[in-house]
Design a protein around this motif. Structure first.
Motif, PDB file in Angstrom:
ATOM      1  N   THR A   4       0.833  -1.213   0.000  1.00  0.00           N
ATOM      2  CA  THR A   4       0.000   0.000   0.000  1.00  0.00           C
ATOM      3  C   THR A   4       0.869   1.265   0.000  1.00  0.00           C
ATOM      4  OG1 THR A   4      -0.389  -0.657   2.292  1.00  0.00           O
ATOM      5  CG2 THR A   4      -2.276  -0.655   0.862  1.00  0.00           C
ATOM      6  N   GLN A   8       0.788   4.181  -2.771  1.00  0.00           N
ATOM      7  CA  GLN A   8       0.567   5.556  -2.353  1.00  0.00           C
ATOM      8  C   GLN A   8       1.668   6.459  -2.897  1.00  0.00           C
ATOM      9  OE1 GLN A   8      -2.502   6.049  -0.905  1.00  0.00           O
ATOM     10  NE2 GLN A   8      -1.902   8.047  -1.697  1.00  0.00           N
ATOM     11  N   VAL A 202      -3.658  -7.260  -0.239  1.00  0.00           N
ATOM     12  CA  VAL A 202      -4.464  -6.066  -0.516  1.00  0.00           C
ATOM     13  C   VAL A 202      -5.569  -6.402  -1.521  1.00  0.00           C
ATOM     14  CG1 VAL A 202      -4.448  -3.706  -1.396  1.00  0.00           C
ATOM     15  CG2 VAL A 202      -2.534  -4.522  -0.038  1.00  0.00           C
ATOM     16  N   TYR A 204      -8.235  -4.829  -4.101  1.00  0.00           N
ATOM     17  CA  TYR A 204      -8.536  -3.619  -4.876  1.00  0.00           C
ATOM     18  C   TYR A 204      -9.992  -3.612  -5.305  1.00  0.00           C
ATOM     19  CZ  TYR A 204      -3.500  -3.460  -5.405  1.00  0.00           C
ATOM     20  OH  TYR A 204      -2.166  -3.442  -5.160  1.00  0.00           O
ATOM     21  N   PHE A 232      -8.008  -1.200  -1.135  1.00  0.00           N
ATOM     22  CA  PHE A 232      -7.355  -0.023  -1.735  1.00  0.00           C
ATOM     23  C   PHE A 232      -8.106   0.336  -3.008  1.00  0.00           C
ATOM     24  CE2 PHE A 232      -4.101   2.454  -3.912  1.00  0.00           C
ATOM     25  CZ  PHE A 232      -3.463   3.101  -2.865  1.00  0.00           C
TER      26      PHE A 232
END
Ligand code: SF4
Length: 331
Positions: A4, A8, A202, A204, A232
Motif C-alpha cells: 500500500t 501511495q 491487498v 482492490y 485499496f
C-alpha cells in the motif's frame, strides 16, 4: 516499503520543480501476452498484437533511465500481460541490479512460477514479487481467471515464502486480489490463507483502466468496507501524479502516459527512434502535464485521461491529435 505504501508513493503528488528525479518508477511491459483472461482485466479484451519486448531495447531503456534518474531507482517488469511468459526476465532483473536499481519488482498470476523460475528470479536480485490471486477456491478462480491454475498460484506463493525463510534474502512477498461480486464470498478466506505466506494482502476495487472497463466496473463492483480485509481504491484526478512519477514503456517500445491501458491509447512517443530522456522530458509530455496542471478540477477532454478521471468514455473527436496521433493511429 509494503504494497500500500508503494501504491501511495506512485499516487502522491510530486512537485516537478523540487522533487527531482529520485524515486521515479520505470515500468517496462516485457510482454502484453497473457495465459489468463481475468474478467476485470483490460488486457483480456485488448486487440493489440501480442508480443515480447526486444531484449536490446529493454536493456537500452533501462540503461538510459539509470543514467538520468536519481539515486533512488525503482523498476517494475510488468504493465499489461504476464511477465513470466518472457524468457529473458531473469536476465533483465539481473541487469537492473547491475545498473544500480535499488528496487526491482513485478506482478504475476503465479501460474508459470515454478520453483526453478522463482529461484532464478530471486537469485537475479528480484526485490519484490506480487501474486495476483483473485479467488479463494479453485472453482471461482477458474471462472475469474479463465484458467485452472489456483493450485499453481498458491504453490508459487508458498514456495516464495519458504525460499525467503531459507535464504534470509530481503524479498518482499505480496498478494493482491480484485474484489468483485463473483469472489466476494471468498475474500476473507483468501485473506486468511494468503496472509500466512506474504507480507501484505491487498484487495482492490475494480477500476475502469482509462475508460476500457467503464461499463463493466459498475456491474462487478461490490462494497468490501465491512469485511476484515485491507482494501485499496485507485482513483485518479488532475493533475495526475503518474505523469511525473512513472516512465512507462510498452513492449512495442512506446512511451505511454501510464500503465493503465492495454490498447496503446495513451502512447505518446516512439522510443524506437528517440531517447527515453528526450521523450519523457520532451515537449509532448510537458504539454500533457500542463493540461493537467491548468485544469485542476475540470474535464480533460483533449486527452484520454478524461475517461480515467471521470469514468466516462472519451470522445475521440475532442482528443488533441498532435499529442495522441501515435495512439490513435495504433488502435
Ligand atoms: S490515464 Fe491519465 S489520469 Fe489516468 S492514470 Fe494515466 S496518466 Fe493518470
Amino acid at each position: 516499503m509494503n504494497l500500500t505504501e508503494r501504491y501511495q508513493k506512485k499516487l502522491d503528488r510530486m512537485q516537478t520543480a523540487d522533487a527531482g528525479l529520485d524515486g521515479v518508477l520505470v515500468q517496462i511491459e516485457v510482454t502484453n501476452a497473457c495465459n489468463h483472461k481475468c474478467v476485470f482485466c483490460p488486457n483480456a479484451d485488448s486487440r493489440r498484437k501480442k508480443k515480447m519486448i526486444d531484449f536490446k531495447l529493454a536493456q537500452r531503456v533501462m540503461r538510459e533511465c539509470a543514467e538520468f534518474l536519481g539515486d533512488d531507482k525503482r523498476i517494475c517488469f510488468h504493465m499489461n500481460g504476464e511477465p513470466l511468459l518472457y524468457k529473458h526476465l531473469s536476465e533483465l532483473v539481473r541487469y537492473s541490479k547491475e545498473l544500480g536499481y535499488n528496487y526491482s519488482f513485478l506482478t504475476t498470476n503465479g501460474s508459470l512460477a515454478d520453483e526453478k523460475f522463482l529461484t532464478e528470479l530471486f537469485e537475479a536480485g528480484l526485490d519484490s514479487i506480487k501474486f495476483s490471486i483473485n479467488a479463494g477456491s479453485k472453482e471461482t478462480y477458474k471462472k475469474i481467471h479463465g484458467a485452472d491454475d489456483y493450485d499453481h498460484a498458491i504453490n508459487a506463493l508458498k514456495f516464495s515464502w519458504e525460499y525467503r525463510k531459507k535464504t534470509q534474502k530481503d524479498i518482499k512477498i505480496f498478494v493482491s486480489c480484485v474484489g468483485i461480486k463473483d469472489n466476494y464470498e471468498e475474500l476473507v478466506q483468501l485473506n486468511e490463507l494468503a496472509k500466512q505466506y506474504s507480507d501484505e494482502v491487498v484487495f482492490y476495487y475494480p477500476c475502469s483502466y482509462a475508460g476500457q472497463k467503464t461499463d463493466q466496473v459498475e456491474k462487478m463492483y461490490c462494497d468490501m468496507s465491512k469485511l476484515p480485509i485491507k482494501t485499496f481504491e485507485i482513483k485518479h484526478s488532475a493533475p495526475c501524479p503518474v505523469l511525473w512519477n512513472s516512465i512507462n514503456v510498452t513492449c512495442d517500445g512506446y512511451l505511454s502516459l501510464c500503465c493503465s491501458e492495454a490498447d496503446n491509447r495513451l502512447v505518446i512517443e516512439d522510443l524506437n527512434h528517440m531517447s527515453v530522456k528526450d521523450a519523457w522530458m520532451g515537449s509532448k509530455m510537458q504539454r500533457v502535464r500542463k493540461i493537467h496542471e491548468q485544469i485542476q478540477e475540470g474535464i480533460i477532454e483533449t486527452t484520454p485521461c478524461y475517461s480515467c478521471i471521470t469514468g466516462k468514455q472519451y470522445d475521440e473527436n475532442k482528443i488533441d491529435m498532435d499529442l495522441f496521433e501515435l495512439a490513435l493511429r495504433k488502435q
